[in-house]
Structure formats: C-alpha cells, structure tokens
Design an enzyme around this catalytic site. Structure first.
Site, PDB file in Angstrom:
ATOM      1  N   GLU A 220      11.589   3.637   1.173  1.00 37.65           N
ATOM      2  CA  GLU A 220      12.978   3.616   1.645  1.00 37.65           C
ATOM      3  C   GLU A 220      13.232   2.600   2.745  1.00 37.65           C
ATOM      4  O   GLU A 220      14.233   1.893   2.743  1.00 37.65           O
ATOM      5  CB  GLU A 220      13.410   5.011   2.128  1.00 37.65           C
ATOM      6  CG  GLU A 220      13.710   6.001   1.015  1.00 37.65           C
ATOM      7  CD  GLU A 220      12.484   6.735   0.504  1.00 37.65           C
ATOM      8  OE1 GLU A 220      11.378   6.490   1.034  1.00 37.65           O
ATOM      9  OE2 GLU A 220      12.622   7.555  -0.417  1.00 37.65           O
TER      10      GLU A 220
ATOM     11  N   HIS B  38      14.148  18.887   2.613  1.00 41.12           N
ATOM     12  CA  HIS B  38      14.956  18.243   1.574  1.00 41.12           C
ATOM     13  C   HIS B  38      16.410  18.691   1.579  1.00 41.12           C
ATOM     14  O   HIS B  38      17.112  18.497   0.602  1.00 41.12           O
ATOM     15  CB  HIS B  38      14.361  18.536   0.186  1.00 41.12           C
ATOM     16  CG  HIS B  38      13.149  17.732  -0.142  1.00 41.12           C
ATOM     17  ND1 HIS B  38      12.037  17.699   0.657  1.00 41.12           N
ATOM     18  CD2 HIS B  38      12.875  16.911  -1.193  1.00 41.12           C
ATOM     19  CE1 HIS B  38      11.129  16.907   0.108  1.00 41.12           C
ATOM     20  NE2 HIS B  38      11.606  16.411  -1.012  1.00 41.12           N
TER      21      HIS B  38
END
Lengths: 388, 330
Positions: free
Chosen positions: B63, B132
């Site tokens: 990322e 998450h």
C-alpha cells in the site's frame, strides 16, 4: 567513524564499499564551454550553501536546514546527464539539486527566508524546493518518501508516452535518496514496483556514509555492496565516485541512456561525503576531524578545478573572475531574499485546495460554495431513492 | 427528470469509473486484485476486459508503495483512482496519503496539485475483527487538503465518484462493504454528477434533525420510521461529504427542528460528529432546545462476536434512544 587502518590512522573509507570503477579516463572530454559551465555550478552551490549557513546563524533561515557542501559534483553531474524534460525528485538536502536544475539562487534563497518570491512562495522552506518549469518535483522531508513518488513520476511519463500518445517511452526520472533511506519500507516497495512494472526511474543513492549520525555499516546490511539491494528487485546497478564530477557525468550518462533505451529502472551507489553536519544543529561528534580533513583533500571542486586547468579549458584569471561573479550572484540572492516581502496573511488559506468552491477558509467557518454561504439544499430525485 | 436504471452500489461505482475512463485517458485504476481478479469485492468487474492491463493495474500488497507511486503519477498529471481493498489497509500508507497528497499543492506554492482518488471499504464489514473494521473518517477528517466523500446510495455513489475523479484535489472515497450489494435507481447520463458539499434531505420532519453519512443513514431512516409511530417527526440529513462539510444545511434544519442527533460510525473523540456538534452549538446556540446528541461507534476496538459488534456500531435502537432523549421523550 572512519575505519581505522592497520597503522591506527583514520581511513578515507567511510563506506566500507567495494572498489569504484573508473570510467572518465577513456571518454572524450566534453567541450571547454560545458566544463566551465559545470565548474560555475559547483562553485555556485558551494557559495550558496556557505551563505545559507551564515543566514541560518543570523536567524534569517528557520527550521531545519541541510546543506550540500561536499556533494556538489553529484547534483551537477547527474543533472548534466539528463534532458530538461526528465523529471527529478529528491529528499530534503535539496538546494544543490534545485540550483543544478536551473532554479535561480534568488528563488531558492527567498524560499529559505520564507518570503513571497521563494520558489514555493515561502510555504515550503529549505526541505521543499519545487520548480514546475524545471521539472523539479520537490524536495521531500520524510526519509524515503520520495522513492515511491519517483516510481510514480516514471509510471506517468511512460503512461503518457505509450498509453496516451501511442509512442515510445522517452523520459527517465531521477530519484535521489540518501543512504539512510535504504532502510525505509517505502524504498523497498518502490524498487519492487519499479522492477515489476519496468519503470524508467533511476534511484541515485547519495551515499555519504552517514544517516544523520549513524554510519552506514551500523544501520544497513550489505553496506559494502549496495547493489545487493537492487539485485533482489531485478534492478541493475552501478557504483560511481560522487566526488569526481567527470566520473559522475560519464557514469550517469551510461545509466541514463540504458534506462531510457530499455525503459527499465536502475540503481546507483553514488559514493560521496558531506563536509558539514546532517543539519545545522549537528555537532558531528560521531566522526573525527581527521576523517573530515582526509575527505576535504579530495574536494570535488578542487579535483574538477585541477582537471579543467590541466585541460586548458579555463585559466587562473578566469577562475578568479568566475568566483567573483558567483559571489556577487549569491550576495544578490541574499539581498533579494532579505528584501522580498513576507507572504501576506491571506496566503495562509491559499493552495490548500485548487479552490473549486471559492477561497477556502478552513472547516470551522466553511464557505466553500463560491461565496454562497447557504447553498441550496439538494434533494434526491425521488424521496427515499434507493433506500433499504 | 432524467431516466434512471437500477444498479447495485458496486456497479454504480464501476460505471462511474468506466465512464470517466472513456472520457479521459489520464484516468486509470490501480490496486490489489482490481484487474485479473475483477476486484476483491467485484467493484471493478469487467474493467480489465474493456480497458486492458495498462489502465487497470494489479499491484502487489504494497500500500505504501503503490499509494506513493500513484501520487507521483498524479503530480505529473495523471488522474489515478487507487483502490484500497479496505481503508483499514490504508494505515500502512499513512505517509503518502496524509503527508504527501494533501500537502503537495500547499508546500509547492500551488505548483503541483494531486488529482487522485483513493477509494475502498470503510467501516465494519461484518465480524472482521479489530484491525479490519476501521472507520477512517474519524482520523482523516482532521487533515486539511483532502476531500472526504461517504455515499449512502448507488445514485450518490456514482454521481460523487464522477465528481471525485474530475476533482483536482485528493479525494478519499469511503465505501461500505455492507452497502455494495444494495440496489437503487441511478440517473443515466455521463454528466450526471453530485456536487461535493451539498447535504441531501432524505426525509423531512419537524421535531428533530438526524444528521449522518454513509451506511448509518439507513439506520437513521429506520429510526425515523419507528419514531414517527411514536409521534416524533424526524428530518434525516445525509451529509454525503465530510470535507467539504455542508454545515449550512444542518444549521437550517436545526433552526426548524431545534434538536440535533448526529450519527457517526467513527469513534467519538475528535471525530466528524464532534466537529459538527461544536459548530452547531456555536451557530445555533439560541435555537437548540437541548444539547446536540451524538451516536457513535462505542469507544473500544471492534469486537468479533456478532452480538458485541452489533452493539458496538451505531444502530437503530441507539438512534431512537438518542432522539427520544434529545426531544425530552425519554
């Protein structure tokens, strides 16, 4: 610390690296005019940085200030090997790169003084030199942060050339980083992406042996052979003597040409030395004065000056005249910066957004609607449209 | 009134991206699994087939690297759309998305902007556990230089995404995994855009304003429906964007209802909800019949257990309780 030699004296070798290949000896010598131009740039950067240090001590420059003294040949030689349309991005020790790329000493100095005539209107400062006209995409302050940006610039030039214009990739991106950035995740992710996507970007590690106060062998594995970093990502590398402008130029010329031709990334271990501290507040207690003196004997300006004198490309009188001229130019830049106005307070809220709703004034009093403080209420096309 | 078609939320986003990619070759999509896998949540389904691998780009799980790379590309003039499979994963890209993208224009003195869209799932997905289930608007709304869009309907998702791609500033586009399968009527037309900074009245009412954005808007509508049966008339405002914030629309509604409940799926401390509350207290001090009430996600990490997660999130029951309290019906 310098590696002690067997006789106990400090060594010149702070990098502990493998031998550096020499390239310049077998190459044609560039024209006298080119050589004089490069010499002038070296002297300009050195003089500029000396004046920066003075201005910093006089509190004309604030914040962090990282001077480039000792590494001048790297910026000058690398930029000389590029075309003007090739993007360049760098870290925070960026004055030298900006000047080599063509930014005026005035704009660079005024930026550091925090004045409106600075390259970024006084909003960037020493670490953030940007120059759209000269394809300088910034000095960046977080160690290693510019390495993915460099990959992205290369991605974009290649995309423009090949996808938008249906042509062949024509530009290369030069991404400078320090040896400290070798240990940041961003660097490794950028190299992986560049290798994977065949991006025409050259990562030039200005390996001055120290990340702030930590010598390279204390913070970096395989510091004797940095090419191993690139090897893992399938990227070719070169080791270049960053203290010798001709070596930098010829070495980089090869790397740039290959990168442009093959549209593939490259990695360069550019061995150099910074004569001053990491920043202005660094007392340099992590290395000896002896070591610094050894490196000062191999001063990049001295080496190049001797070369062009030997070549007959310049005379002693011309050198004196040139030095005088450069001193005047930098003095003028300081005067210019000193006399440039401070940015108006109204600038504080400019350039936060491109301002499609009118001037941005912050969230507390949001007026982002082109002057209409109370915008008309938008209604859904149908009541309860699409609701569960 | 323009024609509409029924679309799933995910397809509305896909259509917005595809239309903009047909319109402008500078637009491309990159992210994990966006191409050959057709998107981890099938948002980019079919896009590789249409646009090919040069414009729909699979990235490794990296990322920080690909977010930074896209920002560099945007500086040079491309208009990348970057998918984070989940905004929870954007945290490893914090330096590029928070320290580079929003500041580039400013620190370059206006020379280099960053026309980029970061998009992906935000908020609890359904028992995904603590790492998450981020609602990143709580963190990221603190940063000037970015625009934050949180759509609640397919029509808004499409219209706001098109605006986001055409926008010259970095836009964080926060989708909800729980809404991706939702169907709704979406206006047809390549130039049907939804402007940023314009709240939408989802339901009119007179007793209490409920302001929200994203998935919780639907809980607000359920609550309003339930409260109507108790004789409490609620006006539901969908803010749609957090930056820019349509505080004017909330202010006008509060002047009418004299009560405000904010429903925000991020944590309460230093959140969009607390900012709206502060601004409304300042602007509507004399109009309010009660202090502003807030319904947030509970101030703990996201739990895994189903019952705990349901209680952790803003839900219809909590909203009803807040409205009753705000209107002195508790």
């Amino acid at each position: 610390m310098a590696t002690p030699t067997t006789d106990g004296k400090p060594s010149h070798d702070v990098h502990g690296g493998l031998p550096i290949p020499r390239r310049a000896a077998n190459r044609p010598v560039p024209s006298a005019e080119l050589l004089r131009g490069w010499y002038r740039e070296l002297v300009l950067i050195r003089e500029f940085e000396i004046r920066c240090m003075q201005a910093y001590q006089d509190k004309k420059i604030g914040g962090f200030c990282h001077v480039y003294i000792g590494q001048e040949a790297v910026a000058v030689g690398c930029v000389a090997a590029l075309k003007p349309q090739d993007p360049l991005v760098t870290a925070y020790r960026d004055h030298g790169h900006a000047l080599a790329r063509g930014m005026t000493a005035r704009a660079c100095m005024a930026e550091m003084f925090g004045r409106v005539d600075g390259c970024a209107k006084g909003k960037g400062g020493s670490m953030h030199m940007f120059d759209r006209e000269h394809n300088l995409f910034g000095g960046h302050g977080i160690v290693g942060a510019q390495t993915p940006l460099g990959a992205g610039l290369a991605f974009a030039t290649k995309y423009e050339d090949e996808v938008i214009n249906n042509g062949k990739s024509s530009r290369v991106t030069l991404c400078f980083l320090g040896d400290g950035a070798l240990n940041q995740g961003a660097f490794h992710e950028a190299l992986n992406l560049a290798g994977l996507m065949n991006l025409p970007v050259i990562f030039v590690v200005e390996n001055n042996g120290y990340s702030m106060g930590t010598s390279i062998h204390r913070g970096t594995t395989q510091s004797h052979d940095l090419s191993s970093k690139a090897l893992g990502y399938g990227i070719d590398s070169a080791v270049i003597d960053g203290m010798n402008l001709l070596e930098v130029y010829h070495g980089m010329k090869d790397v740039v040409e290959k990168c442009r031709r093959e549209s593939r990334p490259a990695f360069v271990d550019m061995r150099c030395y910074r004569y001053k501290g990491h920043s202005m507040s660094d007392p340099r207690k992590y290395r000896t004065r002896d070591e610094e003196e050894l490196w000062e004997q191999g001063d990049p300006i001295g080496i190049f000056e001797k070369f062009i004198l030997d070549q007959g490309a310049i005379t002693h009188d011309q050198i004196k005249a040139l030095q005088k001229e450069v001193k005047a130019e930098v003095r003028d830049a300081v005067d210019f910066a000193d006399n440039s106005p401070v940015p108006p307070m109204s600038d504080l809220y400019h350039d936060v957004y491109r301002e499609p709703w009118g001037r941005y004034t912050g969230t507390s009093e949001p007026r982002m609607y082109g002057g209409a403080v109370n915008p008309p209420t938008f209604r859904a096309t149908r009541e309860g449209d699409g609701l569960i | 009134m323009s024609a509409t078609q029924e679309l799933e939320f995910r397809d509305a986003i896909r259509d917005a991206m595809s239309e903009e990619m047909r319109r402008d070759k500078r637009v491309m999509l990159m992210g994990e699994e966006v191409a050959e896998y057709n998107g981890a949540y099938k948002v980019s389904r079919g896009m590789l087939d249409e646009f090919g691998p040069r414009r729909i780009i699979d990235t490794p799980i990296s990322e920080s690297g690909f977010a930074g790379m896209a920002i560099g590309a945007a500086m040079l003039g491309l208009r990348p759309v970057v998918e984070f499979m989940s905004w929870s994963f954007s945290l490893v890209a914090a330096d590029p998305i928070l320290n580079n993208a929003p500041k580039m224009l400013f620190m370059s003195g206006g020379q280099f902007g960053c026309p980029i869209v970061f998009r992906g799932n935000d908020g609890a997905g359904g028992q995904l556990g603590s790492t998450h289930s981020w609602s990143v608007e709580g963190l990221f709304s603190n940063v000037p230089g970015i625009k934050i869009v949180i759509p609640s309907t397919p029509a808004d998702a499409k219209g706001l995404m098109k605006t986001a791609i055409r926008d010259d500033d970095p836009v964080f586009f926060l989708e909800s995994e729980r809404l991706l399968g939702m169907k709704g009527e979406v206006p047809v037309g390549e130039d049907v855009l939804v402007k940023f900074g314009q709240a939408c009245v989802r339901r009119e009412g007179t007793d209490c304003t409920i302001a929200s954005w994203g998935r919780p808007v639907h809980f607000c509508m359920e609550a309003a429906e339930a409260l109507a049966k108790e004789g409490i008339s609620c006006e539901v405002l969908d803010l749609r964007t957090i930056r820019p914030l349509d505080i004017g629309a909330i202010e006008r509604s509060v002047r009418k209802t004299s009560n405000l409940v904010i429903v925000d799926q991020s944590w309460s401390f230093g959140s969009p909800g607390s900012e709206v509350a502060a601004q409304i207290h300042q602007r509507c001090f004399d109009d309010l019949d009660n202090h502003v009430h807030r319904v947030h996600t509970e101030d703990v990490p996201a739990p895994y257990a189903f019952n705990l997660e349901q209680e952790y999130l803003p839900n219809t029951r909590k909203i009803c309780e807040a409205v009753r309290s705000a209107t002195y019906n508790a």
